[in-house]
Design a protein around this motif. Sequence first.
Motif, PDB file in Angstrom:
ATOM      1  N   LEU A  53      65.599  -4.264  90.072  1.00 20.20           N
ATOM      2  CA  LEU A  53      66.899  -4.555  89.581  1.00 20.20           C
ATOM      3  C   LEU A  53      66.623  -4.190  88.273  1.00 20.20           C
ATOM      4  CD1 LEU A  53      68.823  -7.044  91.674  1.00 20.20           C
ATOM      5  CD2 LEU A  53      69.332  -3.902  91.241  1.00 20.20           C
ATOM      6  N   PRO A  54      67.399  -4.086  87.294  1.00 21.74           N
ATOM      7  CA  PRO A  54      67.582  -4.220  85.697  1.00 21.74           C
ATOM      8  C   PRO A  54      67.994  -5.262  85.047  1.00 21.74           C
ATOM      9  CG  PRO A  54      68.015  -1.792  86.055  1.00 21.74           C
ATOM     10  CD  PRO A  54      67.939  -2.655  87.422  1.00 21.74           C
ATOM     11  N   GLU A  55      68.217  -6.454  85.686  1.00 21.28           N
ATOM     12  CA  GLU A  55      68.311  -7.533  85.575  1.00 21.28           C
ATOM     13  C   GLU A  55      67.352  -9.114  85.077  1.00 21.28           C
ATOM     14  OE1 GLU A  55      72.054  -9.220  88.372  1.00 21.28           O
ATOM     15  OE2 GLU A  55      70.835  -9.636  89.914  1.00 21.28           O
ATOM     16  N   ASN A  56      66.424  -8.350  86.369  1.00 19.84           N
ATOM     17  CA  ASN A  56      65.210  -9.383  86.666  1.00 19.84           C
ATOM     18  C   ASN A  56      64.160  -9.109  85.851  1.00 19.84           C
ATOM     19  OD1 ASN A  56      63.527 -11.174  88.201  1.00 19.84           O
ATOM     20  ND2 ASN A  56      62.756  -9.441  89.586  1.00 19.84           N
ATOM     21  N   THR A  57      64.884  -9.565  83.782  1.00 25.75           N
ATOM     22  CA  THR A  57      63.738  -9.398  83.169  1.00 25.75           C
ATOM     23  C   THR A  57      63.038 -11.281  82.997  1.00 25.75           C
ATOM     24  OG1 THR A  57      65.726 -10.777  82.439  1.00 25.75           O
ATOM     25  CG2 THR A  57      65.157  -7.937  82.452  1.00 25.75           C
ATOM     26  N   ARG A  58      61.581 -10.226  82.308  1.00 24.84           N
ATOM     27  CA  ARG A  58      60.979 -11.502  82.412  1.00 24.84           C
ATOM     28  C   ARG A  58      60.767 -10.664  79.803  1.00 24.84           C
ATOM     29  NH1 ARG A  58      56.849 -13.167  86.894  1.00 24.84           N
ATOM     30  NH2 ARG A  58      59.263 -12.136  88.388  1.00 24.84           N
ATOM     31  N   THR A  59      59.948 -11.845  79.934  1.00 22.17           N
ATOM     32  CA  THR A  59      59.225 -11.340  78.266  1.00 22.17           C
ATOM     33  C   THR A  59      58.105 -11.278  79.117  1.00 22.17           C
ATOM     34  OG1 THR A  59      59.073 -13.833  77.896  1.00 22.17           O
ATOM     35  CG2 THR A  59      60.912 -13.208  76.805  1.00 22.17           C
ATOM     36  N   VAL A  60      56.641 -10.068  77.592  1.00 27.00           N
ATOM     37  CA  VAL A  60      55.957  -9.772  78.709  1.00 27.00           C
ATOM     38  C   VAL A  60      55.005 -11.161  78.516  1.00 27.00           C
ATOM     39  CG1 VAL A  60      53.957  -8.425  77.911  1.00 27.00           C
ATOM     40  CG2 VAL A  60      56.351  -7.491  77.368  1.00 27.00           C
ATOM     41  N   ASP A  61      55.412 -12.166  77.858  1.00 26.70           N
ATOM     42  CA  ASP A  61      54.211 -13.080  77.656  1.00 26.70           C
ATOM     43  C   ASP A  61      54.076 -14.457  78.481  1.00 26.70           C
ATOM     44  OD1 ASP A  61      56.499 -14.482  77.028  1.00 26.70           O
ATOM     45  OD2 ASP A  61      56.266 -15.504  75.233  1.00 26.70           O
ATOM     46  N   GLU A  62      55.362 -13.676  79.965  1.00 23.06           N
ATOM     47  CA  GLU A  62      56.575 -15.150  81.056  1.00 23.06           C
ATOM     48  C   GLU A  62      55.622 -13.614  81.956  1.00 23.06           C
ATOM     49  OE1 GLU A  62      60.154 -17.547  79.650  1.00 23.06           O
ATOM     50  OE2 GLU A  62      60.068 -15.258  80.352  1.00 23.06           O
ATOM     51  N   ALA A  63      54.663 -12.752  82.177  1.00 22.77           N
ATOM     52  CA  ALA A  63      54.415 -11.478  83.270  1.00 22.77           C
ATOM     53  C   ALA A  63      53.685 -11.731  83.607  1.00 22.77           C
ATOM     54  CB  ALA A  63      54.846 -10.092  82.562  1.00 22.77           C
ATOM     55  N   GLY A  64      52.682 -12.221  83.262  1.00 20.45           N
ATOM     56  CA  GLY A  64      51.400 -12.505  84.596  1.00 20.45           C
ATOM     57  C   GLY A  64      50.816 -11.905  84.418  1.00 20.45           C
ATOM     58  N   ASP A  65      49.667 -11.512  85.347  1.00 22.12           N
ATOM     59  CA  ASP A  65      48.559 -10.709  85.741  1.00 22.12           C
ATOM     60  C   ASP A  65      49.299  -9.471  86.346  1.00 22.12           C
ATOM     61  OD1 ASP A  65      46.924  -9.151  84.973  1.00 22.12           O
ATOM     62  OD2 ASP A  65      45.339  -9.901  86.787  1.00 22.12           O
ATOM     63  N   ILE A  66      49.751  -8.676  86.223  1.00 24.32           N
ATOM     64  CA  ILE A  66      50.076  -6.982  86.889  1.00 24.32           C
ATOM     65  C   ILE A  66      49.732  -6.122  86.875  1.00 24.32           C
ATOM     66  CG2 ILE A  66      52.296  -5.622  87.466  1.00 24.32           C
ATOM     67  CD1 ILE A  66      52.547  -9.035  87.804  1.00 24.32           C
ATOM     68  N   LYS A  67      48.710  -6.105  87.568  1.00 24.36           N
ATOM     69  CA  LYS A  67      47.765  -4.539  87.521  1.00 24.36           C
ATOM     70  C   LYS A  67      48.979  -3.517  88.087  1.00 24.36           C
ATOM     71  CE  LYS A  67      43.489  -3.080  89.320  1.00 24.36           C
ATOM     72  NZ  LYS A  67      44.160  -0.751  89.882  1.00 24.36           N
ATOM     73  N   ILE A  68      49.094  -2.247  87.418  1.00 27.18           N
ATOM     74  CA  ILE A  68      49.702  -1.100  86.916  1.00 27.18           C
ATOM     75  C   ILE A  68      48.571  -0.272  87.670  1.00 27.18           C
ATOM     76  CG2 ILE A  68      50.863  -2.037  85.842  1.00 27.18           C
ATOM     77  CD1 ILE A  68      50.213  -0.468  83.553  1.00 27.18           C
ATOM     78  N   ASP A  69      49.267   0.771  88.141  1.00 28.45           N
ATOM     79  CA  ASP A  69      48.847   2.396  88.843  1.00 28.45           C
ATOM     80  C   ASP A  69      49.235   3.619  87.800  1.00 28.45           C
ATOM     81  OD1 ASP A  69      47.299   1.079  91.464  1.00 28.45           O
ATOM     82  OD2 ASP A  69      49.027   1.004  91.469  1.00 28.45           O
ATOM     83  N   GLN A  70      50.385   3.553  87.224  1.00 28.12           N
ATOM     84  CA  GLN A  70      50.792   4.585  86.008  1.00 28.12           C
ATOM     85  C   GLN A  70      51.808   4.298  84.914  1.00 28.12           C
ATOM     86  OE1 GLN A  70      52.370   7.784  88.464  1.00 28.12           O
ATOM     87  NE2 GLN A  70      54.507   7.324  87.924  1.00 28.12           N
ATOM     88  N   VAL A  71      52.009   4.687  83.902  1.00 29.37           N
ATOM     89  CA  VAL A  71      52.553   4.614  82.753  1.00 29.37           C
ATOM     90  C   VAL A  71      53.692   5.968  82.202  1.00 29.37           C
ATOM     91  CG1 VAL A  71      52.678   4.354  80.787  1.00 29.37           C
ATOM     92  CG2 VAL A  71      51.290   3.051  82.235  1.00 29.37           C
ATOM     93  N   VAL A  72      55.328   5.707  82.830  1.00 33.20           N
ATOM     94  CA  VAL A  72      55.612   6.577  81.806  1.00 33.20           C
ATOM     95  C   VAL A  72      56.790   6.461  80.521  1.00 33.20           C
ATOM     96  CG1 VAL A  72      57.716   8.284  82.767  1.00 33.20           C
ATOM     97  CG2 VAL A  72      56.509   7.666  84.191  1.00 33.20           C
ATOM     98  N   ILE A  73      56.069   7.326  79.814  1.00 33.80           N
ATOM     99  CA  ILE A  73      56.791   7.010  78.567  1.00 33.80           C
ATOM    100  C   ILE A  73      58.169   8.659  78.539  1.00 33.80           C
ATOM    101  CG2 ILE A  73      56.897   7.144  76.094  1.00 33.80           C
ATOM    102  CD1 ILE A  73      54.280   5.624  76.466  1.00 33.80           C
ATOM    103  N   GLY A  74      59.265   8.123  78.612  1.00 32.95           N
ATOM    104  CA  GLY A  74      60.050   9.451  78.188  1.00 32.95           C
ATOM    105  C   GLY A  74      61.428   9.036  78.684  1.00 32.95           C
ATOM    106  N   SER A  75      62.219   9.808  79.619  1.00 29.26           N
ATOM    107  CA  SER A  75      63.867  10.089  80.108  1.00 29.26           C
ATOM    108  C   SER A  75      64.505   9.544  78.909  1.00 29.26           C
ATOM    109  CB  SER A  75      63.718   8.361  81.028  1.00 29.26           C
ATOM    110  OG  SER A  75      64.004   7.166  79.374  1.00 29.26           O
ATOM    111  N   CYS A  76      65.735   9.338  79.310  1.00 30.63           N
ATOM    112  CA  CYS A  76      67.192   9.590  78.386  1.00 30.63           C
ATOM    113  C   CYS A  76      67.034   8.669  77.572  1.00 30.63           C
ATOM    114  CB  CYS A  76      68.453  10.401  79.398  1.00 30.63           C
ATOM    115  SG  CYS A  76      69.019   8.612  80.705  1.00 30.63           S
TER     116      CYS A  76
END
Length: 418
Positions: free
Chosen positions: A277-300
């Motif tokens: 959910l968009p309400e499930n927010t954390r600052t990046v310094d609180e995010a922890g170690d989250i490994k990712i597979d994809q990044v999308v930069i764009g949209s409306c």
Amino acid sequence: MGMTMTQKILAAAAGLSEVKAGQLIEAELDLVLGNDITSPVAIHEMDKFTSDGVFHKDKIALVMDHFVPNKDIKSAQHCKCVREFACKHGITNYFDVGEMGIEHALLPEKGLTVAGDVIIGADSHTCTYGALGAFSTGVGSTDMAAGMATGKAWFKVPSAIKFNIIGKPSKWVSGKDVILHIIGMIGVDGALYKSMEFTGEGISNLSMDDRFTIANMAIEAGGKNGIFPVDDVAVSYMKEHSKRDYKIYEADEDAEYDQEYTIDLSTLKPTVAFPHLPENTRTVDEAGDIKIDQVVIGSCTNGRLEDLRTAAQVLKGKKVAKGVRCIVIPATQRIYLEAMEEGLLRAFIEAGAIVSTPTCGPCLGGYMGILAEGERCVSTTNRNFVGRMGHVDSEIYLASPAVAAASAVTGRISVPEE
């Protein structure tokens, strides 16, 4: 009791001296919007009407942006339906391959939305145009059909929440971080059917692109609309992009608000919305170690030139991490061209990203970036619901272009290096 900015716009459009929250009104429309997914439904509804034709060929905008260029036979059929309708009725503002862009970036760029307008669109992120001081909101395809036929729509006048914006944001904090912070604070239903009205001296420290992003995601807090005051920055934008007359409305000093919040931009940090959910927010310094597979930069939400500049600044001279797919999508043809002329596309490609034609594609799980089971994506889009970008067991982390680009480099949710 005085009226809010939104209430004043709706009163004028309804031909009334005043309106109150909860009142039902019929308002004249300045623009009716549809896309390649929602317009065919509206067109088929219009076939059932006794009236033959549209209320004004210049006040309807049809933008082919979700599955364009067509990804399959069904999407091709949808676009054919809309194309034939636009031709039959002489729709002035029909945008297809070669002219199209993501609708909520394209219409302001084309000067079709200005302050004081009443705009409905069969797409929930139609609330974007509140950045220019317009009342704009998403509707269903049946309401779109009625709007195209009559030029009118029924509304329940919304009550309002006031957000007093103060301070100046620090480096790497943008409009995306502001709205994610707000949604995290009030929740996805915190502004349900309410007008989110932004005010305060801090707005002068937000660019038009920041404001478009914030207004765009009002719906993610449940808002009926989001709206900004019309200052010199907004006026300058409208004068550059539009030849239409605009009208400035200001809230009365004694306008009534259900709640009031103060947002100090100087205290905000780069923020991420965790699944689902968009309400499930954390600052990046609180995010922890989250490994990712994809990044999308764009949209409306974040495909405008300022967004691409930020992403290119972070990516230039670096490489996308091995095993990460980075997809960059300029929101319009004009933005694509400007990004090319500024060398931004070169920075993306040399970093190992790909650059797509303007499309909503991956945002809604359409194409150009579908996620497989178990994959994680950092995206500058606006929704991270279960299965939104692909498999129901994939995960979407909503973030700003700066955070998305930095995460592409590290392969983990990150902020840019100073």
